[in-house]
Motif scaffolding. Structure first.
Motif, PDB file in Angstrom:
ATOM      1  N   HIS A  61       0.824  -1.202   0.000  1.00 36.52           N
ATOM      2  CA  HIS A  61       0.000   0.000   0.000  1.00 36.52           C
ATOM      3  C   HIS A  61       0.860   1.254   0.000  1.00 36.52           C
ATOM      4  N   GLN A  62       1.860   1.332   0.919  1.00 41.48           N
ATOM      5  CA  GLN A  62       2.749   2.491   0.948  1.00 41.48           C
ATOM      6  C   GLN A  62       4.204   2.093   1.212  1.00 41.48           C
ATOM      7  N   TYR A  63       4.509   0.834   1.135  1.00 38.84           N
ATOM      8  CA  TYR A  63       5.865   0.293   1.314  1.00 38.84           C
ATOM      9  C   TYR A  63       6.469   0.602   2.674  1.00 38.84           C
ATOM     10  N   ALA A  88      -4.145  -3.034   6.543  1.00 36.42           N
ATOM     11  CA  ALA A  88      -4.251  -3.916   5.381  1.00 36.42           C
ATOM     12  C   ALA A  88      -3.979  -5.339   5.860  1.00 36.42           C
ATOM     13  N   SER A  89      -4.679  -6.318   5.315  1.00 42.95           N
ATOM     14  CA  SER A  89      -4.452  -7.697   5.746  1.00 42.95           C
ATOM     15  C   SER A  89      -4.080  -8.580   4.562  1.00 42.95           C
ATOM     16  N   PHE A  90      -3.291  -9.623   4.899  1.00 43.62           N
ATOM     17  CA  PHE A  90      -2.708 -10.513   3.898  1.00 43.62           C
ATOM     18  C   PHE A  90      -2.706 -11.937   4.420  1.00 43.62           C
ATOM     19  N   SER A  94       0.217 -17.179   1.753  1.00 43.11           N
ATOM     20  CA  SER A  94       0.513 -16.837   0.356  1.00 43.11           C
ATOM     21  C   SER A  94       0.936 -15.387   0.146  1.00 43.11           C
ATOM     22  N   GLY A  95       0.646 -14.522   1.110  1.00 39.04           N
ATOM     23  CA  GLY A  95       0.936 -13.102   0.956  1.00 39.04           C
ATOM     24  C   GLY A  95      -0.127 -12.332   0.203  1.00 39.04           C
ATOM     25  N   GLU A  96      -1.167 -13.021  -0.271  1.00 35.75           N
ATOM     26  CA  GLU A  96      -2.223 -12.353  -1.034  1.00 35.75           C
ATOM     27  C   GLU A  96      -3.065 -11.466  -0.127  1.00 35.75           C
ATOM     28  N   GLY A  97      -3.409 -10.271  -0.638  1.00 33.45           N
ATOM     29  CA  GLY A  97      -4.249  -9.353   0.108  1.00 33.45           C
ATOM     30  C   GLY A  97      -5.604  -9.968   0.398  1.00 33.45           C
ATOM     31  N   GLU A 103      -6.486  -5.571  -0.167  1.00 31.93           N
ATOM     32  CA  GLU A 103      -7.220  -6.215  -1.255  1.00 31.93           C
ATOM     33  C   GLU A 103      -6.642  -5.791  -2.605  1.00 31.93           C
ATOM     34  N   GLY A 104      -6.400  -6.774  -3.450  1.00 36.09           N
ATOM     35  CA  GLY A 104      -5.843  -6.503  -4.771  1.00 36.09           C
ATOM     36  C   GLY A 104      -4.331  -6.394  -4.777  1.00 36.09           C
ATOM     37  N   CYS A 105      -3.702  -6.516  -3.612  1.00 33.43           N
ATOM     38  CA  CYS A 105      -2.239  -6.422  -3.489  1.00 33.43           C
ATOM     39  C   CYS A 105      -1.682  -7.771  -3.021  1.00 33.43           C
TER      40      CYS A 105
END
Length: 124
Positions: A61-63, A88-90, A94-97, A103-105
């Protein structure tokens, strides 16, 4: 696994030692900076029942580091990583948002291996 982590200027070499594998308990995280002549590489290790995972410790999202505002980033059930900056959650696996600004990251996964002396190392 994608190789996006290799695009970081400070990406560590394959085989770089991290910590003894026995020190990363299931249900825990360990963040570290790997320093080299090319700079510091932020790494997040996650101890999971089906084996450890590693991600670049930078929320897409903002590194910013996921644990910048506190070390409690793994959910109690060990399934979700949460960025302490913007929630943000992941997926821890897998690291998927999976929620909020995640979401989408996707977190950038880093391959791991265990060397002959039982250390977690950067894989190939």
């Amino acid at each position: 696994m994608n190789d996006a982590w290799k695009t970081y200027r400070s990406a560590p070499a394959s085989g770089s030692r991290l910590l003894p594998a026995a020190e990363l308990a299931v249900g825990t995280t360990h963040s570290m900076l790997l320093d080299s002549q090319r700079g510091s590489f932020p790494l997040l290790l996650v101890g999971l029942a089906d084996g450890p995972r590693a991600y670049v410790n930078a929320c897409p999202h903002q590194y910013l580091p996921l644990d910048q505002r506190g070390s409690r980033i793994l959910s109690q059930d060990g399934q979700t990583l949460r960025c302490t900056n913007h929630d943000a959650s992941f997926s821890a696996h897998s690291g998927e948002g999976s929620g909020g600004l995640g979401e989408g990251c996707t977190l950038d996964p880093v391959p791991l291996a265990v060397d002959e002396e039982g250390w977690l190392v950067i894989g190939e």
